[in-house]
Enzyme design. Structure first.
Site, PDB file in Angstrom:
ATOM      1  N   LYS A   6       9.921  -0.841   3.707  1.00  0.00           N
ATOM      2  CA  LYS A   6      10.986  -1.446   4.424  1.00  0.00           C
ATOM      3  C   LYS A   6      11.908   0.108   5.475  1.00  0.00           C
ATOM      4  O   LYS A   6      11.573  -0.031   6.167  1.00  0.00           O
ATOM      5  CB  LYS A   6      11.236  -2.034   4.139  1.00  0.00           C
ATOM      6  CG  LYS A   6      12.949  -2.812   5.490  1.00  0.00           C
ATOM      7  CD  LYS A   6      13.412  -3.637   4.280  1.00  0.00           C
ATOM      8  CE  LYS A   6      15.129  -2.901   3.837  1.00  0.00           C
ATOM      9  NZ  LYS A   6      15.926  -3.992   3.966  1.00  0.00           N
ATOM     10  N   ASP A  62      11.537  -7.024   6.531  1.00  0.00           N
ATOM     11  CA  ASP A  62      13.169  -7.609   5.758  1.00  0.00           C
ATOM     12  C   ASP A  62      13.256  -9.072   5.477  1.00  0.00           C
ATOM     13  O   ASP A  62      12.107  -9.425   5.318  1.00  0.00           O
ATOM     14  CB  ASP A  62      13.821  -6.509   6.603  1.00  0.00           C
ATOM     15  CG  ASP A  62      14.751  -7.532   7.699  1.00  0.00           C
ATOM     16  OD1 ASP A  62      13.855  -8.743   8.084  1.00  0.00           O
ATOM     17  OD2 ASP A  62      15.544  -7.338   8.619  1.00  0.00           O
TER      18      ASP A  62
END
Ligand code: SF4
Length: 216
Positions: free
Chosen positions: A120, A139
């Site tokens: 991420k 996320d």
């Protein structure tokens, strides 16, 4: 599914034309890496307040690596979980100094080798700071909306990312994260999604599955 995904993106782009990149403030790739680490369990707005002061004091990986831990903790205190974040930042910056001449590596492999840097964070840094798009930053907003929209049934972030990469055109991998975050915050929030007023309610399989939404 690709057609549906493209339709969702078109609608979101029309709704949130400015949400195409991170709202974190940064000047260098190191700034962005630090800001992204700090943003965990906080808001970009709060982190921008913290980094406005932080980036005037810390300019290099060595600045972060060699400052006393307590000082760095104090400087990032209002970002939340500041002890853990200070530890990560110092560990990462020590590696940058020792192995990368103080530079942030511009590759997925290099970034994810750094302790505490998952895909991420790497996707955010690569896409925004280097213009390299190798994946989709997943996320909590992206996880939740991807499931509600029927894009994935996976729970694991990396598997969700793989499902999304199958159906989302590559040139939309970077903005997708910001479009879904914007929609997740404004309309499709975790506890009370406002399906009644959602621009995606005609194509979303989860539309009106929530008791507080009146329209059926
Ligand atoms: S219709 Fe409801 S569940 Fe689907 S994206 Fe919109 S707000 Fe979220």
């Amino acid at each position: 599914m690709r057609g549906k995904a493209e339709k969702v993106i078109k609608l979101l782009e029309a709704e949130y034309p400015d949400e195409v990149k991170t709202s974190l403030h940064w000047n260098t790739s190191l700034d962005l890496l630090v800001a992204t680490i700090l943003s965990a369990q906080s808001t970009d707005k709060q982190i921008n307040k913290v980094t406005e002061v932080l980036f005037k004091k810390y300019h290099t990986a060595a600045d972060y690596a060699y400052t006393p831990r307590e000082q760095l903790e104090e400087d990032i205190r209002s970002s939340g979980f500041y002890k853990r974040k200070a530890k990560y930042i110092q560990e990462i910056c020590s590696i940058l100094v020792e192995e990368y001449d103080g530079e942030v590596p511009a590759s997925m492999e290099g970034l994810t080798k750094l302790k505490g840097v998952a895909r991420k964070t790497a996707n955010i840094v690569l896409g925004n700071a280097f213009g390299i798009v190798e994946g989709i930053a997943v996320d909590t907003h992206v996880m939740r909306l991807s499931k509600r929209l029927g894009f994935t049934e996976q729970k694991n972030r990396d598997k969700i990312e793989r499902d999304l990469m199958e159906i989302i055109p590559r040139d939309k991998w970077l903005p997708l994260n910001y479009l879904l975050i914007a929609h997740g915050r404004k309309v499709c929030n975790a506890r009370k999604p406002d399906c009644d007023h959602c621009i995606l309610n005609k194509i979303c399989p989860a539309a009106f599955a929530f008791p507080h939404n009146k329209s059926q």
